[in-house]
Structures are given as structure tokens and as C-alpha cells.
Design a protein around this motif. Sequence first.
Motif, short mmCIF file in Angstrom:
data_model
loop_
_atom_site.label_atom_id
_atom_site.label_comp_id
_atom_site.label_asym_id
_atom_site.label_seq_id
_atom_site.Cartn_x
_atom_site.Cartn_y
_atom_site.Cartn_z
N GLU A 43 0.81 -1.22 0.00
CA GLU A 43 0.00 0.00 0.00
C GLU A 43 0.85 1.28 0.00
N THR A 44 1.97 1.26 0.69
CA THR A 44 2.83 2.43 0.74
C THR A 44 3.39 2.75 -0.64
N SER A 45 3.82 1.73 -1.35
CA SER A 45 4.35 1.93 -2.69
C SER A 45 3.26 2.41 -3.65
N ALA A 46 2.06 1.88 -3.49
CA ALA A 46 0.95 2.31 -4.34
C ALA A 46 0.59 3.76 -4.07
N THR A 47 0.60 4.17 -2.82
CA THR A 47 0.30 5.56 -2.47
C THR A 47 1.34 6.51 -3.06
N THR A 48 2.60 6.13 -2.94
CA THR A 48 3.67 6.93 -3.52
C THR A 48 3.52 7.03 -5.03
N ALA A 49 3.13 5.95 -5.67
CA ALA A 49 2.93 5.95 -7.12
C ALA A 49 1.81 6.91 -7.51
N TYR A 50 0.72 6.93 -6.75
CA TYR A 50 -0.38 7.85 -7.05
C TYR A 50 0.05 9.30 -6.85
N ILE A 51 0.90 9.55 -5.87
CA ILE A 51 1.41 10.91 -5.66
C ILE A 51 2.27 11.33 -6.84
N TYR A 52 3.14 10.43 -7.32
CA TYR A 52 3.95 10.73 -8.51
C TYR A 52 3.07 11.03 -9.71
N LEU A 53 2.02 10.23 -9.91
CA LEU A 53 1.12 10.47 -11.03
C LEU A 53 0.42 11.81 -10.91
N GLY A 54 -0.01 12.16 -9.71
CA GLY A 54 -0.69 13.44 -9.50
C GLY A 54 0.22 14.62 -9.78
N PHE A 55 1.44 14.57 -9.25
CA PHE A 55 2.39 15.65 -9.52
C PHE A 55 2.78 15.71 -11.00
N GLY A 56 2.86 14.55 -11.64
CA GLY A 56 3.16 14.53 -13.06
C GLY A 56 2.09 15.22 -13.88
N VAL A 57 0.84 14.94 -13.55
CA VAL A 57 -0.27 15.60 -14.25
C VAL A 57 -0.24 17.10 -14.02
N LEU A 58 0.02 17.51 -12.77
CA LEU A 58 0.08 18.94 -12.47
C LEU A 58 1.21 19.63 -13.23
N LEU A 59 2.36 18.98 -13.34
CA LEU A 59 3.48 19.58 -14.07
C LEU A 59 3.17 19.70 -15.56
N VAL A 60 2.54 18.69 -16.12
CA VAL A 60 2.19 18.76 -17.55
C VAL A 60 1.18 19.88 -17.79
N ILE A 61 0.17 19.98 -16.93
CA ILE A 61 -0.82 21.05 -17.08
C ILE A 61 -0.16 22.41 -16.93
N GLY A 62 0.72 22.55 -15.95
CA GLY A 62 1.44 23.81 -15.77
C GLY A 62 2.32 24.15 -16.96
N GLY A 63 3.00 23.15 -17.52
CA GLY A 63 3.84 23.39 -18.69
C GLY A 63 3.03 23.82 -19.91
N VAL A 64 1.90 23.17 -20.12
CA VAL A 64 1.04 23.55 -21.25
C VAL A 64 0.48 24.95 -21.04
N TYR A 65 0.11 25.27 -19.81
CA TYR A 65 -0.41 26.61 -19.52
C TYR A 65 0.64 27.69 -19.80
N VAL A 66 1.86 27.48 -19.34
CA VAL A 66 2.92 28.45 -19.58
C VAL A 66 3.23 28.55 -21.07
N LEU A 67 3.21 27.43 -21.76
CA LEU A 67 3.50 27.44 -23.20
C LEU A 67 2.42 28.20 -23.98
N ARG A 68 1.16 28.01 -23.62
CA ARG A 68 0.08 28.70 -24.32
C ARG A 68 0.04 30.18 -23.98
N LYS A 69 0.48 30.54 -22.77
CA LYS A 69 0.45 31.94 -22.34
C LYS A 69 1.53 32.76 -23.04
N SER A 70 2.63 32.13 -23.39
CA SER A 70 3.73 32.88 -24.02
C SER A 70 3.53 33.10 -25.50
#
Length: 70
Positions: A43-70
Motif C-alpha cells: 500500500e505504501t508503494s501504491a500511495t507513492t505511485a499515485y502521488i507521482y502520477l498526481g504531480f506529473g499531471v500537475l506539471l504537464v498542465i502547468g507546462g502547457v499553460y505556460v506554453l500557451r500563455k507565451s
Amino acid sequence: MKKIISILLIAGGVYLGYEGVTQLQNSSASLKVGKLELSAKNETSATTAYIYLGFGVLLVIGGVYVLRKS
């Protein structure tokens, strides 16, 4: 400069997503002997994996937002 930051954010998000998926796949194991099947999940490894996935999605969304804004 903003393009470089957005590309780094997207690349970091893809990397974290990949690591999350890999860790999620490795967090469970099963053993089958005849008709008996035993499975275990870390369960600990699965929780860490979900956290990685969540941060990954946030970084991609942030990168697309910055790219479209420029």
C-alpha cells in the motif's frame, strides 16, 4: 525563456508519470499454485505511485499553460 521552462515542466511531468506507473505496477505480486492463488499489495508503494502520477499531471498542465500563455 518561458518556452524552456514549459518544456522542462512537461518533461518533468512525463518522467514523474512514467515513474508512477512503473512503481504502481511493481507494488503488487501474485503466486499461483494449482487452484490456489495468493496475492499481496504494498500500500505504501501504491500511495507513492499515485502521488507521482498526481504531480506529473500537475506539471504537464502547468507546462502547457505556460506554453500557451507565451
